[in-house]
Design a protein around this motif. Structure first.
Motif, PDB file in Angstrom:
ATOM      1  N   LYS A  89      44.545  34.512  41.275  1.00 16.79           N
ATOM      2  CA  LYS A  89      44.354  36.151  41.124  1.00 16.79           C
ATOM      3  C   LYS A  89      43.573  37.395  42.001  1.00 16.79           C
ATOM      4  N   LYS A  90      44.550  38.158  42.842  1.00 21.61           N
ATOM      5  CA  LYS A  90      44.030  39.549  43.381  1.00 21.61           C
ATOM      6  C   LYS A  90      42.559  39.733  42.551  1.00 21.61           C
ATOM      7  N   THR A  91      41.697  39.686  43.971  1.00 22.84           N
ATOM      8  CA  THR A  91      40.624  40.018  43.478  1.00 22.84           C
ATOM      9  C   THR A  91      39.785  40.538  44.621  1.00 22.84           C
ATOM     10  N   ASP A  92      38.671  41.100  44.397  1.00 22.49           N
ATOM     11  CA  ASP A  92      37.400  42.025  45.024  1.00 22.49           C
ATOM     12  C   ASP A  92      36.710  40.969  45.911  1.00 22.49           C
ATOM     13  N   GLU A 154      35.866  33.906  41.854  1.00 17.97           N
ATOM     14  CA  GLU A 154      35.766  34.837  42.856  1.00 17.97           C
ATOM     15  C   GLU A 154      37.546  35.387  42.598  1.00 17.97           C
ATOM     16  N   GLN A 156      39.149  35.086  40.792  1.00 13.37           N
ATOM     17  CA  GLN A 156      39.984  35.107  38.635  1.00 13.37           C
ATOM     18  C   GLN A 156      39.882  36.968  39.010  1.00 13.37           C
ATOM     19  N   SER A 157      39.811  37.865  37.990  1.00 13.70           N
ATOM     20  CA  SER A 157      40.125  39.565  38.285  1.00 13.70           C
ATOM     21  C   SER A 157      39.613  39.701  37.077  1.00 13.70           C
ATOM     22  N   LYS A 162      37.071  35.568  34.131  1.00 15.93           N
ATOM     23  CA  LYS A 162      36.356  35.191  35.111  1.00 15.93           C
ATOM     24  C   LYS A 162      35.590  34.579  34.161  1.00 15.93           C
ATOM     25  N   ARG A 191      40.525  33.828  49.477  1.00 12.90           N
ATOM     26  CA  ARG A 191      40.739  34.484  48.714  1.00 12.90           C
ATOM     27  C   ARG A 191      41.217  36.462  49.435  1.00 12.90           C
ATOM     28  N   ASN A 195      45.066  36.518  49.418  1.00 17.07           N
ATOM     29  CA  ASN A 195      45.455  38.172  48.629  1.00 17.07           C
ATOM     30  C   ASN A 195      46.498  39.052  49.498  1.00 17.07           C
TER      31      ASN A 195
END
Length: 299
Positions: A89-92, A154, A156-157, A162, A191, A195
């Motif tokens: 999942k797109k994540t920070d 990290e 997962q969003s 998470k 990541r 992303n």
């Protein structure tokens, strides 16, 4: 008598329908992943890696809060996951703090909950399921190892996704120098890459090879220490205008590293090259395949 006949017929039809239709069983240890409730959607084309030879391995649909989250192939004898497969999942890249560690009830009893559960407060209770999976005490006195998540927090969003990564059935022991160095760096590289350049769904699989080294507790072999860790992704829908240095790593690419203090750099390579490397180091047959059709979409 005639008035009761329609009622009797209705009852018979209803009874037949009930016999034909049964709701899906919400199990976590499953025979296959061929249903959405058994984590099928975590896999590219609904297909898990093929070719593993051991019949002792357990297929786990990792469920948390009554929802399927990701797939794990678990070895109850070595007490580690052989791989975990999940959707990135797109994540920070932020990591959750103070999450309670969980275990898988159905590895110990098919009557156990279909959801992962937090370890009981009493350490004595852990003895009830230590035969088939790792418990917290296995990691208590091994300061050289980190508990590393094959499906990492990290990647997962959603807060629940998470949280679902914090089960020991998703954990392998990794030497601290490898975990905090090359492995952590590569995890973040993936990541950023996914992303920025994966436009659709990114399917991830992260796994291990083992060589016989074990963590011991009470003079017993308890948890296998991986020799290598590997990871692969499949993203059929990607940015065709990405710089070539990134574009050639789509739709699928892979990497592996040695779980070592020194010689632990991550080597990136193609899916087919990773499969050749792993065939010499795992109990798999000649048809071993990580992604269906090597993540090449059917034309």
């Amino acid at each position: 008598m005639r008035e009761t006949q329609p009622y009797a017929i209705l009852c018979l039809v209803a009874s037949s329908l009930l016999m034909v239709w049964t709701p899906p069983v919400l199990a976590s240890v499953v025979t296959d992943f061929n249903h959405a409730e058994r984590c099928k959607n975590s896999l590219y084309m609904g297909t898990p890696p093929r070719g593993y030879l051991s019949h002792a391995l357990k297929k786990v649909c990792q469920r948390y809060e009554d929802k399927p989250r990701y797939v794990t192939l678990y070895d109850p004898q070595k007490r580690i996951p052989i791989y975990s497969a999940y959707i990135f999942k797109k994540t920070d890249g932020e990591k959750t703090v103070d999450m309670p560690w969980m275990f898988e009830p159905q590895l110990s009893s098919d009557k156990g909950s279909s959801n992962m559960e937090a370890f009981p407060q009493s350490a004595k209770m852990h003895r009830n399921f230590e035969d088939t999976q790792a418990i917290l005490e296995d990691y208590a006195d091994v300061v050289q190892y980190e508990r590393v998540l094959l499906n990492p927090d990290e990647h997962q969003s959603d807060p629940e996704d998470k949280a679902a990564t914090y089960t020991l059935t998703n954990v392998v022991p990794q030497l601290r120098e490898f975990s905090t160095g090359p492995w952590a760096k590569h995890k973040d590289t993936l990541r950023r890459r996914l992303n920025n350049f994966c436009r659709g769904t990114a399917y991830m699989i992260t796994g291990v090879t083992t060589s016989g080294h074990m963590i011991r507790r009470d003079n017993l072999d308890r948890v296998a220490v991986p020799e290598h860790l590997w990871t692969a992704y499949c993203c059929p829908d990607y940015d065709r205008n990405a710089p070539y240095a990134e574009r050639y790593k789509f739709p699928a690419y892979a990497a592996f590293g040695l779980n070592d203090r020194v010689n632990n750099h991550m080597q990136e390579l193609s899916i087919s090259d990773l499969q050749r490397f792993l065939k010499n180091r795992m109990e798999v047959d000649k048809n071993f395949q990580i992604f269906y059709n090597d993540c090449i979409p059917d034309s």
